[in-house]
Design an enzyme around this catalytic site. Sequence first.
Site, PDB file in Angstrom:
ATOM      1  N   TYR A 125     -26.534  -1.375 -38.757  1.00 38.50           N
ATOM      2  CA  TYR A 125     -25.321  -2.065 -39.214  1.00 38.50           C
ATOM      3  C   TYR A 125     -24.257  -1.877 -38.143  1.00 38.50           C
ATOM      4  CZ  TYR A 125     -21.444  -3.213 -42.499  1.00 38.50           C
ATOM      5  OH  TYR A 125     -20.350  -3.741 -43.125  1.00 38.50           O
ATOM      6  N   LYS A 153     -27.648  -5.852 -39.011  1.00 38.29           N
ATOM      7  CA  LYS A 153     -26.538  -6.656 -39.509  1.00 38.29           C
ATOM      8  C   LYS A 153     -25.412  -6.548 -38.498  1.00 38.29           C
ATOM      9  CE  LYS A 153     -22.971  -6.988 -43.048  1.00 38.29           C
ATOM     10  NZ  LYS A 153     -22.255  -6.323 -44.160  1.00 38.29           N
TER      11      LYS A 153
END
Length: 289
Positions: A125, A153
């Site tokens: 992330y 992400k």
Amino acid sequence: MVTPFDDDENVSLPRTKQLIEYLLQFDIAGLFILGTNGEAYTMTEEEKFRFAESVIQVVAGRTKVIVGTGLNSTKETITFSQRIAQLQPDAISLVSPSFVAPSQTELIAHYQAIADVVSVPCVLYNMPAKTGINIDPSSIKILSQHPNIIGIKDSSGSWDNFDGYLANRKDDDFTVIMGSDGKILEALQHGGDAAITGTGNLLTASAVNIYHAFKAGDLEAAKKYQGQVEPLRDVLHEATIPVSLKAALTAAGVAVGPARRPALMPEEGSKLAADIGQVVADYRAQGII
């Protein structure tokens, strides 16, 4: 997914179940809990574990569940990730350590050490605005080789990052996910695979429809659905995350409680409260929610 609290800022399992059932009405690919909009940074590890346990039990296999487990040291991230892995989520999400600002070499070693010993797949992330560190595309060339690191992400808002991840990933099985809600369609056009979207808490159908319209080759419809996100994004930017999002959900009839302080909910009669109410009313009038 936001983390529903009661009016005293305690995790509310009844409100959590209500939100999950609301979201499961739509063709979502999964739920990402304990992320930025999930206020994981305000919660104790015990609260996070019990919340994840409850979500996984309520979902009961009806969709995928990704659980945010990233903490500031490698040791504590491993310990907490292994504990969450006992709940058998579909994946864990590992935000970069914040404040520490590790080098890319240190960051690679951090992620490899976690992925080596955790029994569920890991999704990286990248959110440099909050963590103070960017996961460079060159690091993805190495990290995507790890069999237990399955994607990233990207909430950097940088196309150099996003396109660099696509260019440097081992193969198409390594998923590159857009984390900026205003760029979902464009990310798919760039060759991205998916989006994890905070606005999808409320505009769930719009988020799902962007993806399906694009995959069906209907670019005009995809642009229409992407455009529906903008009014909500405008009010989100008027307050601290996730104040406006929680207020909008509650105004729409999905009670998720307040954000945890120091974030403050809109005062009754304030411009922010009026703006949020108007956005929700407009969405209702257009049949978007």
